[in-house]
Structure formats: structure tokens, C-alpha cells
Design a protein around this motif. Structure first.
Motif, PDB file in Angstrom:
ATOM      1  N   ILE A 171     -36.433  22.427   1.410  1.00 52.10           N
ATOM      2  CA  ILE A 171     -37.471  23.390   1.799  1.00 52.10           C
ATOM      3  C   ILE A 171     -38.173  22.925   3.072  1.00 52.10           C
ATOM      4  N   LYS A 172     -38.665  23.879   3.819  1.00 53.30           N
ATOM      5  CA  LYS A 172     -39.383  23.551   5.055  1.00 53.30           C
ATOM      6  C   LYS A 172     -40.831  23.219   4.705  1.00 53.30           C
ATOM      7  N   ALA A 173     -41.125  21.942   4.531  1.00 52.60           N
ATOM      8  CA  ALA A 173     -42.496  21.531   4.183  1.00 52.60           C
ATOM      9  C   ALA A 173     -43.299  21.346   5.467  1.00 52.60           C
ATOM     10  N   PHE A 174     -44.232  22.237   5.697  1.00 47.63           N
ATOM     11  CA  PHE A 174     -45.005  22.220   6.940  1.00 47.63           C
ATOM     12  C   PHE A 174     -46.472  21.955   6.648  1.00 47.63           C
ATOM     13  N   GLU A 175     -47.024  20.980   7.348  1.00 45.99           N
ATOM     14  CA  GLU A 175     -48.455  20.681   7.239  1.00 45.99           C
ATOM     15  C   GLU A 175     -49.131  21.283   8.476  1.00 45.99           C
ATOM     16  N   PRO A 176     -49.878  22.406   8.297  1.00 45.97           N
ATOM     17  CA  PRO A 176     -50.454  23.080   9.470  1.00 45.97           C
ATOM     18  C   PRO A 176     -51.440  22.204  10.236  1.00 45.97           C
ATOM     19  N   GLY A 177     -51.538  22.453  11.548  1.00 45.91           N
ATOM     20  CA  GLY A 177     -52.470  21.706  12.395  1.00 45.91           C
ATOM     21  C   GLY A 177     -53.642  22.582  12.823  1.00 45.91           C
ATOM     22  N   LEU A 178     -54.323  22.158  13.876  1.00 47.49           N
ATOM     23  CA  LEU A 178     -55.512  22.862  14.344  1.00 47.49           C
ATOM     24  C   LEU A 178     -55.185  24.246  14.915  1.00 47.49           C
ATOM     25  N   LEU A 179     -53.989  24.411  15.476  1.00 50.60           N
ATOM     26  CA  LEU A 179     -53.619  25.722  16.025  1.00 50.60           C
ATOM     27  C   LEU A 179     -53.505  26.769  14.920  1.00 50.60           C
ATOM     28  N   ALA A 180     -53.060  26.331  13.733  1.00 46.73           N
ATOM     29  CA  ALA A 180     -52.975  27.252  12.589  1.00 46.73           C
ATOM     30  C   ALA A 180     -54.371  27.642  12.134  1.00 46.73           C
ATOM     31  N   LYS A 181     -55.265  26.669  12.070  1.00 48.92           N
ATOM     32  CA  LYS A 181     -56.650  26.952  11.641  1.00 48.92           C
ATOM     33  C   LYS A 181     -57.371  27.870  12.614  1.00 48.92           C
ATOM     34  N   ALA A 182     -57.019  27.769  13.904  1.00 52.23           N
ATOM     35  CA  ALA A 182     -57.712  28.555  14.937  1.00 52.23           C
ATOM     36  C   ALA A 182     -57.178  29.971  15.062  1.00 52.23           C
ATOM     37  N   ASN A 183     -56.066  30.286  14.380  1.00 44.17           N
ATOM     38  CA  ASN A 183     -55.479  31.630  14.515  1.00 44.17           C
ATOM     39  C   ASN A 183     -56.513  32.711  14.200  1.00 44.17           C
ATOM     40  N   ARG A 184     -56.615  33.689  15.103  1.00 40.44           N
ATOM     41  CA  ARG A 184     -57.555  34.818  15.023  1.00 40.44           C
ATOM     42  C   ARG A 184     -59.010  34.386  15.236  1.00 40.44           C
ATOM     43  N   GLY A 185     -59.173  33.206  15.849  1.00 43.67           N
ATOM     44  CA  GLY A 185     -60.525  32.711  16.086  1.00 43.67           C
ATOM     45  C   GLY A 185     -60.701  32.124  17.476  1.00 43.67           C
ATOM     46  N   ILE A 186     -61.527  31.076  17.547  1.00 42.46           N
ATOM     47  CA  ILE A 186     -61.837  30.419  18.817  1.00 42.46           C
ATOM     48  C   ILE A 186     -61.474  28.944  18.695  1.00 42.46           C
ATOM     49  N   LEU A 187     -60.765  28.426  19.684  1.00 39.83           N
ATOM     50  CA  LEU A 187     -60.456  26.995  19.729  1.00 39.83           C
ATOM     51  C   LEU A 187     -61.248  26.385  20.876  1.00 39.83           C
ATOM     52  N   TYR A 188     -62.101  25.442  20.526  1.00 39.14           N
ATOM     53  CA  TYR A 188     -62.986  24.846  21.536  1.00 39.14           C
ATOM     54  C   TYR A 188     -62.600  23.398  21.812  1.00 39.14           C
ATOM     55  N   VAL A 189     -62.369  23.102  23.091  1.00 42.19           N
ATOM     56  CA  VAL A 189     -62.019  21.745  23.499  1.00 42.19           C
ATOM     57  C   VAL A 189     -63.099  21.222  24.445  1.00 42.19           C
TER      58      VAL A 189
END
Length: 340
Positions: A120-138
């Protein structure tokens, strides 16, 4: 660990409508919220000028979004077969990217062992997944590794994040408004990366003593009693939220004349702006600003309001040359649009 008591103890956020000054930054953020395809905003300015406070405040101002419950990508109910899936409303995600973040932390990781042993494709999401449909601030984006900045800009532009490892590939939606901030004293981003940001806002420390006193007093009163301060600005916050929602709904009906589009192209050509990104961003930002004013036709005043924000960071040819403050852009704009 979904303890309801923890949810109730959220940190109070300074109201966006209570922020004094810094009009460039506030306008750029609002326009990117109305049309995320503008391409984000780079905010450069002195330390302690309220960059982080303003960015958190705009995220808090936005309406909640509907997502599939416990979905790591904040997926919209229409994105998947969700007949059996429960949905919930959450605040617009506002994700901070720490300066020392690794590529795995940003993009996510694939568990190769699990993939090989269990198939199975075991994927651990990162910050880009959490930011989907939102704002990513650097914050301090100019100190971030160029390779990571490239990844962020690619995802922001395409709306997707792809993770590949040992022949296994995972792709997930990553649609977000990218907001970068930094202090010019610590160095600029490379022109190739800077050009990929839709807008560039400059902020300076307020010099007017009366305004400085007012800013300090507002912040002190907020820290003393956040609930009362948030309540005080509730009506203004609701008014601005409604205005942003209406602008989002109106955006597709906004028209910009052929004559204005030709003149925008002439401005970019006259300023020797590389590529067509500048033209595209000005057209989008002018439409967003017109929608924000409740209009369906772009005026010269709408273009004038946003043209410096869209072009000032695209003029440099020499990496050691400082960013034009906007004088050159204004001068050419006024000449071509016959405002002299």
C-alpha cells in the motif's frame, strides 16, 4: 488527541480591521484572498512592523470552509465520492513554515517499507497538505533554501504537490495562497524566485509619533482584554468579511477593456519586464480590486492602485541592484495611460 477543551483555548487573533497603517500589505493580502491565482505576495520590511500579525488576521477574517472530516488534505466534499463520508466546517487553514523545515516536512514522506511489505502507498502528509485551500506563510523566506522556495512556488502555481521516492509517486492537491515575508537587510530572494510571487508589498516603520502611539495603545488594550477588543471590532470585521465574499462571487463577471489590456502590455514592455507574468498578474489584480469595490468594469484608477504592487519586483536585472520603490513604474504608467 481531539480534546474539545484544547479547541476552546485558541489564541485570540488581533482583528484585521484594527490594524493601523500598512495599507500596501493589507491590500495585497485582500486581493490574493479574492483571487488566489494572483500568485501570492512577498512582504518585505523592517522588523516589528506587524507582518505576522496582519497575515494571521486576514486568515482569521475568512469564512469557514466545508471539508471531509479527518481528511488530511482538507478536501472539498465534491472532490471525492463522499456519499458515506461525514463533513465538517473548519477555519481557513493558516500554516506557518518554520525556517529549518526539511523537504520531507514540507512535501510529506512515503513509507517505503510499508509500501513494499504491505503493498500500500503509505503517505505521511506534510505542510503543503495541511495548507491546501488555505494560506501558507513563510517568515524570513529570503533565508530559506532556494530549492525549498522553488518547491513552494511550483506547488502554489500548479495547485498540486508530487512526492516521488524509489519509483513510488503520490500526488495531492495543494492550492494555497503563498505569503512570504522578510527583512531586506538579511538579503533579497533571487530575481528568478522573486518574479514568481504575484505581488510585492513594501512596509516601513511608521515615523509619525501620533500614529506610533495609537498603534502601541491598540496593541496594549488588545493584550489586556482580547475578548473585549475583538467584540469592539466585530461589526467592522463582519462588514469586511461580507465585502470579500461578494468580491469573490463577482470576480468572474468583471471585464477589463481591450484598450486597457494593450496599455498594460505597453507598460510591461516599456519597463523591460521579462516574460508575461507581469501582464497576467496586473490583469488579475485589477479585476480583483474592481470586484472589491463592487464594480464589474475595471477603471484606470483600479489599475493605478495595483500596478506598483505587481511590477516593482520584476524590474531588476542585476541581483545586487535594490528593488525599485515604485517611482519608475508609476512614471511609465502615467505616461502610457495619459495621466500627466
Amino acid at each position: 488527541m481531539n480534546d474539545p477543551r484544547l479547541k476552546s483555548q485558541e489564541t485570540p487573533i488581533f482583528p484585521f480591521t484594527a490594524i493601523v497603517g500598512q495599507e500596501e500589505m493589507k491590500l495585497a493580502l485582500q486581493l490574493n484572498v479574492i483571487d488566489p491565482k494572483i500568485g501570492g505576495v512577498m512582504i518585505m520590511g523592517d522588523r516589528g512592523t506587524g507582518k505576522s500579525t496582519t497575515i494571521r488576521a486576514i486568515a482569521d477574517l475568512l469564512p469557514e470552509i466545508e471539508v471531509i472530516k479527518d481528511d488530511p488534505f482538507n478536501s472539498q466534499p465534491l472532490e471525492k465520492n463522499t456519499e458515506e463520508k461525514e463533513t465538517e466546517f473548519i477555519k481557513i487553514p493558516m500554516v506557518d513554515l518554520p525556517l529549518g523545515a526539511t523537504e520531507d516536512r514540507v512535501c510529506g514522506t512515503i513509507d517505503i517499507e510499508k509500501a513494499l511489505t504491505e503493498g500500500i502507498k503509505a503517505f505521511e502528509p506534510g505542510l503543503l497538505a495541511k495548507a491546501n485551500r488555505g494560506i501558507l506563510y513563510v517568515d524570513e523566506v529570503n533565508l530559506l533554501d532556494d530549492h525549498l522556495v522553488d518547491i513552494l512556488l511550483d506547488s502554489a502555481a500548479s495547485g498540486w504537490n508530487t512526492v516521488e521516492r524509489e519509483g513510488i509517486s503520490i500526488r495531492h492537491p495543494a492550492q494555497f495562497v503563498l505569503v512570504g515575508s522578510g527583512n531586506p537587510e538579511e538579503g533579497e530572494l533571487r530575481p528568478q524566485l522573486l518574479d514568481r510571487f504575484g505581488m510585492h508589498a513594501e512596509i516601513r516603520t511608521v515615523k509619525d509619533p501620533n500614529l506610533r502611539v495609537r498603534i502601541v495603545e491598540e496593541r496594549t488594550l488588545f493584550d489586556f482584554d482580547p475578548k473585549a477588543w475583538i467584540e469592539k471590532y466585530k461589526q467592522q470585521q463582519e462588514g469586511l468579511k461580507e465585502k470579500l465574499i461578494k468580491a469573490q462571487q463577482l470576480l468572474n463577471n468583471v471585464d477589463i477593456s481591450y484598450d486597457f489590456r494593450i496599455k498594460i502590455a505597453k507598460v510591461c514592455s516599456e519597463l523591460n519586464v521579462d516574460g508575461l507574468r507581469g501582464d497576467i498578474v496586473i490583469n488579475r489584480a485589477a479585476k480583483a480590486y474592481a470586484a472589491f469595490q463592487g464594480n464589474t468594469t475595471v477603471s484606470i484608477a483600479d489599475i493605478e492602485k495595483i500596478v506598483v504592487l505587481c511590477l516593482r519586483h520584476r524590474l531588476r536585472k542585476d541581483p545586487l541592484e535594490s528593488i525599485d520603490s515604485g517611482y519608475k513604474v508609476k512614471k511609465i504608467f502615467e505616461e502610457i495611460f495619459d495621466l500627466n
